[in-house]
Design a protein around this motif. Structure first.
Motif, PDB file in Angstrom:
ATOM      1  N   SER A 188       3.799  -6.104  -1.339  1.00  0.00           N
ATOM      2  CA  SER A 188       3.198  -7.291  -0.708  1.00  0.00           C
ATOM      3  C   SER A 188       1.940  -6.929   0.072  1.00  0.00           C
ATOM      4  N   ASN A 189       1.913  -5.736   0.673  1.00  0.00           N
ATOM      5  CA  ASN A 189       0.699  -5.294   1.378  1.00  0.00           C
ATOM      6  C   ASN A 189      -0.461  -5.088   0.412  1.00  0.00           C
ATOM      7  N   ILE A 190      -0.164  -4.501  -0.765  1.00  0.00           N
ATOM      8  CA  ILE A 190      -1.206  -4.324  -1.787  1.00  0.00           C
ATOM      9  C   ILE A 190      -1.723  -5.684  -2.244  1.00  0.00           C
ATOM     10  N   ALA A 191      -0.817  -6.613  -2.493  1.00  0.00           N
ATOM     11  CA  ALA A 191      -1.222  -7.955  -2.928  1.00  0.00           C
ATOM     12  C   ALA A 191      -2.074  -8.649  -1.876  1.00  0.00           C
ATOM     13  N   ASN A 192      -1.703  -8.470  -0.606  1.00  0.00           N
ATOM     14  CA  ASN A 192      -2.483  -9.045   0.488  1.00  0.00           C
ATOM     15  C   ASN A 192      -3.915  -8.541   0.478  1.00  0.00           C
ATOM     16  N   GLU A 193      -4.080  -7.251   0.210  1.00  0.00           N
ATOM     17  CA  GLU A 193      -5.425  -6.667   0.156  1.00  0.00           C
ATOM     18  C   GLU A 193      -6.252  -7.301  -0.963  1.00  0.00           C
ATOM     19  N   CYS A 325       4.207 -11.034  -7.755  1.00  0.00           N
ATOM     20  CA  CYS A 325       4.035  -9.613  -8.069  1.00  0.00           C
ATOM     21  C   CYS A 325       5.255  -9.082  -8.814  1.00  0.00           C
ATOM     22  N   PHE A 326       5.009  -8.299  -9.848  1.00  0.00           N
ATOM     23  CA  PHE A 326       6.081  -7.642 -10.595  1.00  0.00           C
ATOM     24  C   PHE A 326       6.028  -6.145 -10.329  1.00  0.00           C
ATOM     25  N   THR A 327       7.184  -5.576  -9.993  1.00  0.00           N
ATOM     26  CA  THR A 327       7.268  -4.139  -9.759  1.00  0.00           C
ATOM     27  C   THR A 327       8.644  -3.654 -10.188  1.00  0.00           C
ATOM     28  N   GLY A 328       8.907  -2.344 -10.071  1.00  0.00           N
ATOM     29  CA  GLY A 328      10.167  -1.778 -10.532  1.00  0.00           C
ATOM     30  C   GLY A 328      10.099  -1.441 -12.012  1.00  0.00           C
ATOM     31  N   GLY A 329      11.116  -0.737 -12.514  1.00  0.00           N
ATOM     32  CA  GLY A 329      11.097  -0.268 -13.895  1.00  0.00           C
ATOM     33  C   GLY A 329      10.901  -1.360 -14.921  1.00  0.00           C
ATOM     34  N   ARG A 360      -0.843  -2.144 -22.479  1.00  0.00           N
ATOM     35  CA  ARG A 360      -0.217  -1.118 -21.649  1.00  0.00           C
ATOM     36  C   ARG A 360      -1.282  -0.523 -20.731  1.00  0.00           C
ATOM     37  N   GLN A 361      -1.216  -0.835 -19.444  1.00  0.00           N
ATOM     38  CA  GLN A 361      -2.194  -0.329 -18.487  1.00  0.00           C
ATOM     39  C   GLN A 361      -1.485   0.252 -17.275  1.00  0.00           C
ATOM     40  N   ASP A 362      -1.946   1.405 -16.838  1.00  0.00           N
ATOM     41  CA  ASP A 362      -1.381   2.020 -15.646  1.00  0.00           C
ATOM     42  C   ASP A 362      -2.002   1.424 -14.388  1.00  0.00           C
ATOM     43  N   GLY A 363      -1.334   1.632 -13.265  1.00  0.00           N
ATOM     44  CA  GLY A 363      -1.883   1.213 -11.982  1.00  0.00           C
ATOM     45  C   GLY A 363      -1.721  -0.276 -11.729  1.00  0.00           C
ATOM     46  N   ILE A 364      -2.501  -0.767 -10.769  1.00  0.00           N
ATOM     47  CA  ILE A 364      -2.435  -2.172 -10.366  1.00  0.00           C
ATOM     48  C   ILE A 364      -3.257  -3.011 -11.343  1.00  0.00           C
ATOM     49  N   VAL A 365      -2.621  -4.052 -11.893  1.00  0.00           N
ATOM     50  CA  VAL A 365      -3.306  -4.888 -12.886  1.00  0.00           C
ATOM     51  C   VAL A 365      -3.097  -6.357 -12.528  1.00  0.00           C
ATOM     52  N   GLU A 366      -4.196  -7.117 -12.489  1.00  0.00           N
ATOM     53  CA  GLU A 366      -4.084  -8.564 -12.330  1.00  0.00           C
ATOM     54  C   GLU A 366      -3.848  -9.169 -13.708  1.00  0.00           C
ATOM     55  N   ILE A 379       2.211  -4.354  -9.977  1.00  0.00           N
ATOM     56  CA  ILE A 379       1.897  -3.365  -8.950  1.00  0.00           C
ATOM     57  C   ILE A 379       2.984  -2.283  -8.941  1.00  0.00           C
ATOM     58  N   PRO A 380       2.681  -1.078  -9.388  1.00  0.00           N
ATOM     59  CA  PRO A 380       3.683  -0.007  -9.328  1.00  0.00           C
ATOM     60  C   PRO A 380       4.108   0.247  -7.889  1.00  0.00           C
ATOM     61  N   THR A 381       5.403   0.270  -7.650  1.00  0.00           N
ATOM     62  CA  THR A 381       5.881   0.500  -6.298  1.00  0.00           C
ATOM     63  C   THR A 381       5.745   1.975  -5.939  1.00  0.00           C
ATOM     64  N   ASN A 382       5.744   2.263  -4.659  1.00  0.00           N
ATOM     65  CA  ASN A 382       5.626   3.659  -4.204  1.00  0.00           C
ATOM     66  C   ASN A 382       6.351   3.786  -2.867  1.00  0.00           C
ATOM     67  N   GLU A 383       7.674   3.772  -2.937  1.00  0.00           N
ATOM     68  CA  GLU A 383       8.485   3.819  -1.727  1.00  0.00           C
ATOM     69  C   GLU A 383       8.307   5.131  -0.973  1.00  0.00           C
ATOM     70  N   GLU A 384       8.140   6.215  -1.722  1.00  0.00           N
ATOM     71  CA  GLU A 384       7.967   7.525  -1.073  1.00  0.00           C
ATOM     72  C   GLU A 384       6.686   7.578  -0.244  1.00  0.00           C
ATOM     73  N   LEU A 385       5.638   6.915  -0.731  1.00  0.00           N
ATOM     74  CA  LEU A 385       4.393   6.892   0.028  1.00  0.00           C
ATOM     75  C   LEU A 385       4.563   6.105   1.327  1.00  0.00           C
ATOM     76  N   VAL A 386       5.302   5.000   1.273  1.00  0.00           N
ATOM     77  CA  VAL A 386       5.586   4.231   2.491  1.00  0.00           C
ATOM     78  C   VAL A 386       6.343   5.098   3.490  1.00  0.00           C
ATOM     79  N   ILE A 387       7.334   5.840   3.009  1.00  0.00           N
ATOM     80  CA  ILE A 387       8.111   6.720   3.885  1.00  0.00           C
ATOM     81  C   ILE A 387       7.201   7.778   4.503  1.00  0.00           C
TER      82      ILE A 387
END
Length: 395
Positions: A188-193, A325-329, A360-366, A379-387
């Motif tokens: 949600s923070n990425i989407a806000n940006e 936003c769609f994320t997760g596997g 098929r595109q990597d990263g954040i895609v609109e 938006i690929p999630t990144n829980e480890e980066l948040v931690i």
């Protein structure tokens, strides 16, 4: 500054070493089958290294010791000594009502996490174990707890309360807590940006073997599909999601099941697996559906229907929506799921770019078309980066 991120499960340990200044992952991997035959995966992308090691891991202590040994290895390690690790960030499943943010771990915090094991018996004890072992092996390092539930502590009372007798909340703390909070916060923070709006209304669909949807208003969680446990909400890989509670009592009575047996049935034998029968993996489901498997088609249609129902409900309670936003596997990798979920949502301003969604595109895609009033993102999630970020912020 280097942060060690640990996610300690009952028989597994996920880890990453992150240079928090550049936010670059130096090394990552997984220790699995702890207490059984043991296996460790160790990856260093910059050196194109991936090791799979079969080794005895009788307890989490041996697993963490092996991780520390690998990251300091003279040939393919990423640090010269453990002194280069500035702090350790731990994923903790349940923070209850105690924690609405990440915290530096002290004796009081550790005791509260232990108390909350009653609400998360499969996860919190393992999380505590990971923290205690790190305190033993690296006593001079700061440990930070990052809670799956913390982001959802902003939910208003009318959202998190159940319509049970009030004493069940006051005395037993039975209420909606929500999970996947670290992922929902990041996405949600990425989407806000991207939206660049002062006031935003975002719906995040974290879709994987475990799935949840969260409505986020102005950066705060307003409602989420998972509840007192991760069992509530969407149909998932092996979890049933929302069902009539009376049906549980009926099944228990007719099949003569104990509460533990019924808990296993709802958490591990239901969802996609329960309806489809062959697998809990959405990829297998789609493959069989395309071959004409009727049970696969039913499970897929149920999955899509329930996701759309939550999106519609959250759009109504938010009073509109700026982005989905769609994320997760599943959310990141299944273009078919995204297309089917967005189909017929034109009435609320959603218009998907079908061609872009299928690529098929990597990263954040609109993924929304130019005329769409509601933005659709992958938006690929990144829980480890948040931690790691929270750990850096606190130390």
């Amino acid at each position: 500054m280097k942060i060690l991120v640990l996610n300690s499960g009952s028989s597994s340990l996920k880890y990453k070493v992150i240079d928090i200044i550049s936010e670059y992952v130096l090394a990552e991997g997984l220790c699995e089958r702890i207490g059984l035959d043991g296996r460790i995966i160790y990856k260093v992308e910059s050196k194109n290294i991936k090791e799979n090691i079969e080794v005895e891991l009788p307890t989490h202590k041996e697993a963490i010791e092996l991780v520390l040994e690998k990251i300091q290895n003279i040939d393919n390690g990423v640090i010269k000594s453990i002194e280069e690790i500035n702090a350790i960030g731990h994923r903790v499943a349940h923070g209850g009502e105690y924690f609405d943010d990440s915290v530096v771990v002290n004796d009081d915090v550790l005791q509260k996490i232990r108390e909350l094991s009653e609400l998360a018996p499969l996860h919190n004890p393992a999380n505590v174990l990971g923290i205690e072992i790190c305190k033993e092996l690296m006593p001079d390092k700061t440990n930070v707890a990052v809670f799956d539930t913390a982001f959802h502590q902003s939910m208003p009372d009318y959202s998190y309360m159940y319509a049970l007798p009030i004493e069940d909340y006051e005395e037993l703390k039975v209420r909606k807590y929500g999970f996947h909070g670290t992922s929902h916060k990041y996405v949600s923070n990425i989407a806000n940006e991207y939206l660049n709006k002062e006031n935003s209304k975002i719906i995040v669909c974290h879709l994987g073997n475990g799935s949840s949807i969260t409505s986020v208003k102005n950066g705060q969680s307003i409602d989420t599909s998972m509840g007192f446990t991760p069992l509530q909400g969407l149909m998932m890989g092996t979890r049933c999601g929302d069902i009539d509670p009376a049906s549980v009592l009926y099944i228990m009575d007719k099949r003569n099941l104990t509460s533990n047996e019924m808990n296993t049935r709802m958490n591990k034998e239901s969802g996609i697996l329960g309806v489809f029968g062959d697998s809990s993996d959405c990829r297998d489901l789609q493959e069989e559906m395309n071959k004409g498997n009727k049970r696969a088609r039913l499970a897929f249609d149920m999955l899509i229907f329930k996701i759309k129902k939550y999106i519609g409900a959250y759009a109504a309670s938010l009073g509109g929506v700026d982005a989905i936003c769609f994320t997760g596997g599943i959310g990141e990798n299944s273009s078919v799921v995204r297309e089917r979920v967005c189909k017929d949502l034109e009435f609320m301003g959603v218009k998907l770019n079908i061609q872009k969604n299928s690529e098929r595109q990597d990263g954040i895609v609109e993924l929304s078309s130019e005329e769409s009033k509601v933005k659709v993102f992958k938006i690929p999630t990144n829980e480890e980066l948040v931690i790691a970020r929270d750990t850096y912020r606190l130390v």
